[in-house]
Write an enzyme that holds these catalytic residues in place. Structure first.
Site, mmCIF file in Angstrom:
data_model
loop_
_atom_site.group_PDB
_atom_site.id
_atom_site.type_symbol
_atom_site.label_atom_id
_atom_site.label_comp_id
_atom_site.label_asym_id
_atom_site.label_seq_id
_atom_site.Cartn_x
_atom_site.Cartn_y
_atom_site.Cartn_z
ATOM 1 C CG ASP A 10 15.604 -18.093 3.841
ATOM 2 O OD1 ASP A 10 14.369 -17.894 3.833
ATOM 3 O OD2 ASP A 10 16.363 -17.598 2.998
ATOM 4 C CG PHE A 20 22.354 -15.317 -6.737
ATOM 5 C CD1 PHE A 20 21.872 -15.747 -7.966
ATOM 6 C CD2 PHE A 20 22.887 -16.271 -5.882
ATOM 7 C CE1 PHE A 20 21.914 -17.077 -8.334
ATOM 8 C CE2 PHE A 20 22.930 -17.614 -6.242
ATOM 9 C CZ PHE A 20 22.440 -18.007 -7.482
ATOM 10 C CG HIS A 22 19.667 -18.784 -3.746
ATOM 11 N ND1 HIS A 22 20.876 -18.594 -3.129
ATOM 12 C CD2 HIS A 22 18.985 -19.641 -2.945
ATOM 13 C CE1 HIS A 22 20.935 -19.313 -2.019
ATOM 14 N NE2 HIS A 22 19.797 -19.948 -1.878
ATOM 15 C CB SER A 29 24.106 -22.535 -11.797
ATOM 16 O OG SER A 29 24.485 -21.441 -10.990
ATOM 17 C CG HIS A 58 21.972 -26.356 -0.844
ATOM 18 N ND1 HIS A 58 23.212 -26.673 -0.331
ATOM 19 C CD2 HIS A 58 21.679 -25.131 -0.342
ATOM 20 C CE1 HIS A 58 23.641 -25.707 0.443
ATOM 21 N NE2 HIS A 58 22.740 -24.756 0.463
ATOM 22 N N GLY A 59 24.088 -26.680 -3.591
ATOM 23 C CA GLY A 59 24.916 -25.567 -4.060
ATOM 24 C C GLY A 59 26.369 -25.947 -3.980
#
Lengths: 140, 473
Positions: B93, B204, B234, B379, B396-397
């Site tokens: 991606d 999402f 995202h 977040s 990144h997450g």
């Protein structure tokens, strides 16, 4: 190596890993296609009959044949919004001929994320006269 | 895998075997990948064998098992010393990333009565899932060419946003060097009908509220205030990016022998950046990155329309940043500046204050770094810091710890929706299993991940956001 046919989904933190097995190379690839579909869709009974589709795969080593078929299925799903309800894979002069029946939206219940690509990581596809098996990770 | 603890937030894997550099893992003991279940540290070792790699093969605190590269991996190769580019080091991606919009003058209290109506409208306005179309109906392949060349800038020129948006996009919303000629027919076919769509998986759109500000001066410069309602989006380059990665990995897998490159994992397939194939991939990757940026621009426009209609409020763009990219950047290596190809696979660029690539209004405070947590959890907005030890990169997450399979077995999507709604979080799902696969238990604790990233000297916290509503891909 099993002489039965089947498939299942296995845990992998990145995405979806499918495992398939069957007596022949071609049947094993067809099982992998069924596993790919089951990873995200359930087919409802009834509705319009599936639309026939077919494609050929050029000769190559077994893992390349498997990848080529799964790549094509993912491409078809992404560009048509239809899902193979059945797949028949036949040896054809060193390559493959694949016959599909594609089910439309009225027959598909999407139950999970749709596979978007086939990875080469941990790819396994081997077999002999006793049977074939494969393991492949799909990116979703 | 033997790890040497260098600090409470940093571990080292010494060079061994065919590794050209050591491995460096930024994490606490508690965040380290669980041996046996997660093989990402083996992948850190494998990445360290790439030709031309410099510094170390880095893992961010959210690292987890990917394919080829670990997710949460950073690797820089020296372009002028035969350094390679690996499409697997970018990911399928391409330019998957995060965009954050902030609603002007809207806080949670004012939103509460209209939350349900807002979520219903977002549910309708945000296309997601298989064959559900997209916000932007392109006129045909020639307009797709414009998207691939112009990214978010082209979208804004066509009226899908305002020029100010582009100042808050990485690279001004368009990555230079895109070449449509390197994008195959199948990628084009997949890309034609998906500009302005979320996709599925872990993608999402989330309505969030600013829960805590850690640095009010920086937050103010970013356009964030306490209690403010924001929207985090995202998603990435959809089928087009996946097809480009697929096509180029397949081609490189076959041609690596020509460059005498041997690798422990075929998904690491790579070629020298300075080769025809390397140039071709970089040009195709830039086209996909531009597609991703236009995609997020269109989803932002659809979001703004809903907020204006339902609540009568405007939204400004805080930032748009990718976490799946390879970029040509200049960094100092062993005391001299080198041209590097920095792969960030599930890692975010984090430019420090004063960096020349920052827009004027952010230069004093650094680049906004957007860290989506798992569904239903917090977040973060971070900023870059000087002397980052991983080529200006951070996490990144949250990072998965359970497979999708395990997550879906642990809870039913419907039950999860009830749990989230009991916590005051409105959910508009794609599929029940897709929802269950994203259960927060499947991920690391994002608070711990961000604390470890800060402890490792990768970034600094600016704001924490909590979810109010989720539109799930």
């Amino acid at each position: 190596m099993s002489t039965e046919s089947g498939h299942r989904l296995e845990p992998h933190t990145a995405d979806t890993r499918v495992r398939a097995w069957a007596p022949t190379r071609e049947q094993c690839i067809a099982e992998a296609v069924a596993a790919l579909v089951e990873s995200f869709a359930q087919l409802r009974p009834g509705g319009e009959p599936g639309e026939p589709a077919e494609f050929d795969v050029l000769p190559g080593p077994p893992d390349e044949l498997l990848i080529a078929v799964l790549d094509e299925i993912i491409y078809l799903i992404d560009t048509t919004g239809k899902v193979p309800s059945s797949a028949q894979v036949m040896a054809d002069d060193g390559g493959l001929r694949v016959l599909l029946e594609l089910a439309g939206r009225d027959r598909i219940e999407v139950i999970g994320p749709v596979p978007k690509a086939v990875t080469l990581h941990g790819l396994e596809f081997s077999g002999d006269e006793r049977g074939w098996s494969c393991r492949v990770i799909l990116d979703v | 895998m033997p790890l040497v603890r260098e600090s409470p937030y940093r571990f080292r894997i010494e060079r061994h075997g065919k590794m050209r550099v050591p491995g460096v893992v930024f994490a606490t003991e508690a965040l380290l990948p669980r041996a046996g279940e997660d093989r990402s540290l083996e992948q850190v070792v494998n990445v360290a064998t790439l030709p031309g790699i410099v510094g170390a093969s880095y893992a961010m605190p959210d690292v987890h098992w990917g394919y080829g590269f670990p997710i949460g991996g950073v690797a820089a190769t020296d372009v002028d010393a035969g350094g390679v580019v690996s499409p697997g080091g970018v990911g399928f991606d391409i330019s998957c990333g995060v965009r954050l919009l902030a609603a002007d003058g809207l806080d949670v209290a004012r939103l509460r009565d209209k939350l349900s109506a807002l979520m219903d409208r977002l549910d309708l306005a945000i296309p997601r899932g298989m064959g559900q179309g997209a916000v932007w109906r392109l006129s045909g392949p020639s307009e797709l060419d414009e998207v691939l060349a112009g990214g978010a800038r082209y979208a804004v020129e066509q009226g899908h946003g305002v020029p100010a948006d582009l100042r808050r996009c990485e690279d001004g919303g368009v990555l230079a060097g895109a070449d449509r000629g390197q994008v195959g027919r199948r990628a084009v076919q997949r890309g034609l009908t998906q500009v302005g769509s979320l996709g599925s998986g872990n993608h999402f759109l989330e309505v969030q509220a600013v829960d805590r500000i850690y640095d009010s001066v920086v937050a103010d410069a970013f356009g964030l205030s306490p209690g403010q309602i924001c929207v985090m989006i995202h998603c990435g380059s959809r089928g087009l990016g996946h097809q480009i990665c697929t096509d180029h990995v397949r081609a490189m897998d076959k041609s690596m022998m020509r460059y005498r490159i041997e690798l422990p994992d075929r998904q690491l397939a790579c070629v020298p950046v300075e080769s025809d194939q390397g140039h071709a991939y970089m040009a195709a990757m830039a086209a996909a990155a531009n597609y991703a940026r236009a995609n997020r621009q269109l989803l932002a426009e659809a979001t703004r329309r809903v907020f204006a209609d339902v609540l009568g409020v405007q939204m400004h763009l805080v930032y748009d940043i990718s976490h799946n990219m390879a970029k040509l950047e200049t960094h100092e290596v062993d005391g001299s500046p080198r041209r590097l190809c920095v792969h960030r696979k599930g890692a975010t660029r984090a430019l420090p204050p004063g960096h020349a690539d920052l827009p004027d209004d952010l230069r004093a405070v650094g680049q906004p770094v957007l860290i989506p947590g798992s569904m239903g959890t917090a977040s973060y907005v971070l900023t870059g810091v000087p002397a980052n030890p991983a080529f200006d990169s951070t996490c990144h997450g949250a990072g998965r710890v359970q497979s999708r399979h395990q997550a879906a077995k642990s809870v039913h999507g419907k039950e999860l929706q009830h749990q989230l709604e009991a916590e005051g979080i409105a959910v508009r799902g794609g599929s029940w299993r897709g929802l269950a696969e994203e259960t927060p238990q499947a991920y690391k604790d994002v608070d711990a991940v961000v604390a470890a990233a800060e402890g490792g000297g990768l970034c600094r916290r600016v704001a924490r956001l909590v979810p109010v509503g989720v539109v799930k891909g």
